[in-house]
Design a protein around this motif. Structure first.
Motif, mmCIF file in Angstrom:
data_model
loop_
_atom_site.group_PDB
_atom_site.id
_atom_site.type_symbol
_atom_site.label_atom_id
_atom_site.label_comp_id
_atom_site.label_asym_id
_atom_site.label_seq_id
_atom_site.Cartn_x
_atom_site.Cartn_y
_atom_site.Cartn_z
ATOM 1 N N LEU A 67 -4.601 3.534 5.271
ATOM 2 C CA LEU A 67 -5.801 4.081 4.624
ATOM 3 C C LEU A 67 -6.301 3.159 3.521
ATOM 4 O O LEU A 67 -7.508 2.952 3.369
ATOM 5 N N ALA A 68 -5.369 2.596 2.747
ATOM 6 C CA ALA A 68 -5.768 1.713 1.658
ATOM 7 C C ALA A 68 -6.438 0.456 2.211
ATOM 8 O O ALA A 68 -7.469 0.004 1.700
ATOM 9 N N LEU A 69 -5.851 -0.109 3.268
ATOM 10 C CA LEU A 69 -6.466 -1.286 3.891
ATOM 11 C C LEU A 69 -7.838 -0.914 4.432
ATOM 12 O O LEU A 69 -8.800 -1.672 4.316
ATOM 13 N N LEU A 76 -2.800 -3.477 -4.393
ATOM 14 C CA LEU A 76 -3.527 -4.576 -3.745
ATOM 15 C C LEU A 76 -4.478 -5.247 -4.733
ATOM 16 O O LEU A 76 -4.642 -6.464 -4.740
ATOM 17 N N GLN A 77 -5.080 -4.421 -5.583
ATOM 18 C CA GLN A 77 -6.050 -4.985 -6.520
ATOM 19 C C GLN A 77 -5.378 -5.853 -7.578
ATOM 20 O O GLN A 77 -6.033 -6.668 -8.210
ATOM 21 N N ALA A 78 -4.063 -5.639 -7.778
ATOM 22 C CA ALA A 78 -3.363 -6.425 -8.791
ATOM 23 C C ALA A 78 -3.027 -7.823 -8.289
ATOM 24 O O ALA A 78 -2.612 -8.684 -9.057
ATOM 25 N N ILE A 79 -3.203 -8.056 -6.983
ATOM 26 C CA ILE A 79 -2.867 -9.387 -6.444
ATOM 27 C C ILE A 79 -4.060 -10.318 -6.661
ATOM 28 O O ILE A 79 -5.179 -9.998 -6.257
ATOM 29 N N PRO A 80 -3.810 -11.454 -7.335
ATOM 30 C CA PRO A 80 -4.918 -12.361 -7.637
ATOM 31 C C PRO A 80 -5.605 -12.872 -6.371
ATOM 32 O O PRO A 80 -4.966 -13.003 -5.328
ATOM 33 N N LYS A 81 -6.892 -13.159 -6.507
ATOM 34 C CA LYS A 81 -7.680 -13.588 -5.361
ATOM 35 C C LYS A 81 -7.119 -14.879 -4.748
ATOM 36 O O LYS A 81 -7.205 -15.089 -3.545
ATOM 37 N N GLY A 82 -6.499 -15.695 -5.630
ATOM 38 C CA GLY A 82 -5.940 -16.949 -5.166
ATOM 39 C C GLY A 82 -4.928 -16.789 -4.052
ATOM 40 O O GLY A 82 -4.795 -17.637 -3.172
ATOM 41 N N GLN A 83 -4.219 -15.700 -4.073
ATOM 42 C CA GLN A 83 -3.218 -15.450 -3.044
ATOM 43 C C GLN A 83 -3.879 -15.299 -1.679
ATOM 44 O O GLN A 83 -3.399 -15.810 -0.679
ATOM 45 N N PHE A 84 -5.014 -14.549 -1.656
ATOM 46 C CA PHE A 84 -5.738 -14.363 -0.401
ATOM 47 C C PHE A 84 -6.253 -15.716 0.082
ATOM 48 O O PHE A 84 -6.128 -16.077 1.243
ATOM 49 N N GLU A 85 -6.849 -16.469 -0.881
ATOM 50 C CA GLU A 85 -7.444 -17.744 -0.512
ATOM 51 C C GLU A 85 -6.374 -18.717 -0.035
ATOM 52 O O GLU A 85 -6.564 -19.426 0.963
ATOM 53 N N MET A 92 -0.917 8.198 -1.512
ATOM 54 C CA MET A 92 -0.241 6.930 -1.317
ATOM 55 C C MET A 92 -1.265 5.812 -1.166
ATOM 56 O O MET A 92 -1.090 4.721 -1.700
ATOM 57 N N ALA A 93 -2.365 6.110 -0.464
ATOM 58 C CA ALA A 93 -3.395 5.102 -0.236
ATOM 59 C C ALA A 93 -3.936 4.585 -1.555
ATOM 60 O O ALA A 93 -4.146 3.376 -1.721
ATOM 61 N N GLU A 94 -4.129 5.480 -2.504
ATOM 62 C CA GLU A 94 -4.689 5.047 -3.781
ATOM 63 C C GLU A 94 -3.677 4.217 -4.573
ATOM 64 O O GLU A 94 -4.044 3.272 -5.271
ATOM 65 N N ILE A 95 -2.415 4.566 -4.438
ATOM 66 C CA ILE A 95 -1.380 3.759 -5.107
ATOM 67 C C ILE A 95 -1.351 2.360 -4.498
ATOM 68 O O ILE A 95 -1.307 1.350 -5.203
ATOM 69 N N VAL A 96 -1.398 2.307 -3.175
ATOM 70 C CA VAL A 96 -1.360 1.012 -2.491
ATOM 71 C C VAL A 96 -2.598 0.194 -2.858
ATOM 72 O O VAL A 96 -2.514 -1.004 -3.118
ATOM 73 N N ARG A 97 -3.742 0.878 -2.942
ATOM 74 C CA ARG A 97 -4.972 0.157 -3.278
ATOM 75 C C ARG A 97 -4.856 -0.452 -4.681
ATOM 76 O O ARG A 97 -5.244 -1.600 -4.903
#
Lengths: 346, 442
Positions: free
Chosen positions: B256-258, B330-339, B322-327
């Motif tokens: 759900l979070a994804l 996810l938001q705490a992960i810096p954008k650099g990690q995705f890139e 749980m979805a909101e916790i996961v979200r």
């Protein structure tokens, strides 16, 4: 707009078509029950005297015995039964939506419920009424002496409303102390938090028996309300209604005729009373109208006993009983001045 | 001519006021008149309450009695634990037939033995352990608990469960004693270590299939008496509902979070709507909807048992939290990690599964476990809709005629049970945090 109305009418048609189809396909409750192989009988969360769990996990109580009587009438065994414990908020819905076949749970027979909820009440199997418990040493002997008293009551029921009405109509100025849970209500009363407790007399009798010193407390003679507690079935299925109604009558009639769990076999073979023989299926064809076996009433008595035996076991002085005196009460047989009366079975 | 003493002064023991109990007491408890008074009065209050609790709960309490009247006869001021003891079977197993209780115990024991190797050192193949538990155990346990007719599918899954359980246990034993994996051990025992990879793999597969066949032969002889779910209850039911809820709401929540963060509008809107609707409604409403309203919408004859309805309701409800916790994680992960993940050529699932989720989940542990503890406690609400879970059973004791009105002792016992379960969950989460070193910053 046009599209919307078209869509609505199509949907309505489809709905009518499907529900129409189900009405045609619907069977009677008795057929459904027989096909399923057990009776689904609805009780409530455990309540002393009426429906309780014992430490082995078995249900027992007056209303459970009614369930067992119906199961015995239909299947010949009181164990062909599924007891459903449903909260009081959902009780009538669960009956109406077909989850339960019958409801046997301290439900007061009132006009509104009978006429507006799509259910039919049967003849009451217990007559209760609201009353007061006080401490003996308080010197109070009548509810009229409760002026200005603090009375403990459980909230959200007609009990609270009845108390307020009683106080207003008699100008007593009673102040209500309300509780969600009756155990807490009783603890408060025992610790001196209120002068009296109000509730249904039957359950209060049970509660007093569980107080540290039962003799210190008594129930006042006044009765504030009429609480005829009755089983109920879905409105509109007369056959099933008959089955449940006459199962309950059979319990009362057996007591009147002196048929007990112990002597039912003897009575069937040796009795000369035509009423007994007809009821137990040794003569006549009473069973035909119900769509049950010839032995239906015999099976009821053989499995659960007569009304008097059930009362003694769960409401009276039996080991699992809560000790309510029957003689002189509304729950005595009509021959003893009570209201327990069965139409003749012939 | 040195005026400075260059010799080291010998170490002296710390002054007694610093090391002894008395010194500590003086510093912390009796440093001033006011503090002394405070200490003494608090000590007196603690003494009174501890004494009161002990006298009521232990010294004056009755442990053996047939009914509450006997408890009163023994002592009017003590607790009556006899009622709780008399009801222990109900409290733990509900109305489950007493002769069949071993099935619940065996099912529980099986799960513990199955999962235990995950926490043991030197045991190989921990992913396999987790995977087999999730895939096979529910079916085996489901059959053990409900019994009755066994369909072909259940028979296959139960055989798979038995076979994998045997493999897991053997693997754990080999790992503990020899410090190798089961596959290596078997190949060594058969002297096939030098054989080509393909032969080795085929050999292992043949052995596994043989084990499965043997398990299947054994399972097909099982004939457990059917036990209706209506007889389930007590702690067992609480654990079943919360166990399935916990196991399913986390994956559900992740999806759900994804979905809510997805770039596909339909998925995003649906996930967001679902989360918001279920989160804005109290659990008890969802439960009532599921059990009383749902059958009205369904065609006649469509019967989904109440337990299933309740479990689905609990899963849906908690997946949203749980979805909101996961979200948040996810938001705490810096954008650099995705890139970074993109630059090394990972797609969406690769990025999420290998780079983002492992980091995010570590940070979410305290919240997730907090939520799971909440879920466990929330399951007590099912007693309101007529299931006899732990709380429902405990409350029924006061209605049983021999124990009429006995309501404090059962609730205290229940609180104690819940504390044990929740506290161990909390302790385990702390352990996980330290292990995954997410707790460095506190």
């Amino acid at each position: 707009m046009n599209f919307c109305s078209k869509f609505t009418s199509v949907a309505t048609l489809a709905f009518v078509a499907t529900t129409g189809a189900t009405v045609v396909a619907a069977e009677t409750t008795l057929e459904i029950v027989k096909e399923r192989g057990n009776v689904r009988c609805q009780v409530g969360p455990p309540s002393p005297g009426y429906y309780n769990l014992d430490s082995e996990g078995n249900w027992y109580g007056l209303d459970v015995a009614v369930c067992q009587a119906v199961a015995a009438a239909v299947f010949g065994s009181k164990d062909a039964l599924e007891i459903q414990s449903v909260s009081s908020q959902a009780r009538f819905t669960a009956l109406a939506n077909g989850e339960s076949d019958l409801l046997s749970r301290t439900a007061t027979w009132t006009m509104t419920r009978d006429t507006q909820l799509g259910i039919d009440f049967l003849s009451p199997n217990f007559y209760d009424g609201q009353g007061f418990t006080v401490r003996v040493d308080s010197g109070i002997t009548s509810a009229m002496e409760l002026g200005g008293a603090k009375v403990c009551v459980t909230t959200g029921t007609t009990t609270e409303l009845n108390l307020t009405d009683f106080s207003r109509s008699n100008d007593l100025g009673i102040s209500n102390v309300t509780f969600e849970d009756y155990n807490v209500r009783d603890d408060t009363y025992l610790n001196g938090g209120c002068d009296a407790v109000t509730g249904d007399k039957s359950s209060m009798a049970g509660n007093i028996a569980s107080f540290p010193v039962p003799g210190d407390h008594m129930i006042l003679p006044e009765t504030l309300s009429k609480e005829p507690l009755a089983a109920a079935v879905r409105h509109g299925d007369s056959q099933w209604r008959d089955v449940v109604q006459w199962s309950i009558f059979a319990l009362v009639n057996a007591e009147e005729l002196g048929i007990t769990k112990a002597n039912v076999d003897d009575m069937r073979s040796t009795s000369k009373n035509p009423n007994v023989l007809r009821m137990l299926g040794a003569e006549g064809n009473l069973h035909e109208g119900l769509g049950l076996d010839k032995d239906w009433a015999y099976n009821i008595i053989k499995n659960v006993g007569n009304y008097g035996e059930i009362y003694e076991a769960y409401m009276g002085g039996g080991e699992q009983g809560i000790g309510i005196e029957r003689a002189g009460s509304l729950n005595a047989l009509w021959t003893d001045g009570g209201l327990m009366y069965s139409p003749p079975m012939r | 001519m040195a005026i400075v003493n260059t010799n080291k002064t010998p170490d002296r023991a710390a002054p007694i006021s610093e090391t002894s109990m008395l010194g500590w007491l003086r510093r912390n408890m009796f440093s001033s008149v006011f503090n002394t008074l405070l200490t003494l009065s608090m000590a007196y209050i603690i003494y009174l309450s501890v004494k009161g609790i002990l006298v009521w709960g232990l010294f004056d309490a009755t442990f053996v009695a047939d009914n509450r009247r006997e408890c009163y006869d023994n002592s009017l001021t003590g607790a009556c634990w006899a009622g709780v003891i008399d009801w222990l079977d109900n409290i733990f197993y509900g109305r489950y037939p007493r002769d069949e209780i071993w099935r619940i115990n065996a099912g529980g024991l099986l799960l513990v033995l199955w999962m235990l190797p995950m926490w043991l050192p030197r045991v190989r193949g921990k992913v396999l352990i987790g995977a087999t538990v999730v895939v096979f155990y529910p079916f085996l346990a489901g059959y053990m608990f409900s019994g009755g007719e066994m369909g072909l599918f259940i028979q296959i899954m139960a055989s798979g469960a038995i076979a994998s359980f045997v493999i897991i246990v053997a693997n754990a034993l080999v790992g503990l004693t020899k410090d190798v994996g089961l596959d290596t051990f078997v190949l060594e025992a058969l002297g096939k270590t030098k054989a080509p990879d393909k032969t080795q793999r085929n050999l292992l597969i043949v052995l596994a299939v043989a084990l499965f066949v043997v398990a299947n032969l054994w399972v097909s002889t099982w004939a457990l008496e059917g036990v209706s779910w209506t007889k389930w209850g007590g702690l067992f039911l609480t654990l079943v509902i919360s166990g399935i809820g916990i196991a399913s709401s986390l994956p559900g929540g992740i999806l759900l979070a994804l979905g809510r963060r997805s770039e596909l509008p339909v998925v995003r809107v649906l996930s967001t709507g679902f989360i918001e609707v279920f989160r804005s409604v109290p659990l008890i409403t969802v439960l009532f909807m599921a059990t009383t309203m749902f059958p009205l919408f369904m065609p006649e004859g469509f019967v989904l048992n109440k337990l299933t309805q309740v479990i689905i309701a609990v899963i849906l409800f908690n997946a949203c939290y749980m979805a909101e916790i996961v979200r948040a994680g996810l938001q705490a992960i810096p954008k650099g990690q995705f890139e970074g993940a993109h630059t090394i050529g990972l797609g969406y699932w690769g990025t999420m599964g290998l780079i983002v989720m492992p980091q995010a989940l570590k940070h979410m542990i305290p919240n997730i476990v907090g939520n799971l503890i909440g879920l466990l406690k929330d399951t007590t609400l099912v007693s309101i809709i007529g299931l006899f879970d732990l709380l429902g059973m405990l409350r029924s004791i006061s209605k049983d005629v021999p124990w009429l009105g006995l309501h404090k002792e059962p609730l205290i016992f229940g609180a104690f049970l819940f504390f044990i379960i929740c506290f161990s969950m909390s302790k385990y989460s702390r352990h996980l945090e330290v292990k995954l070193s997410a707790g460095e910053k506190h």
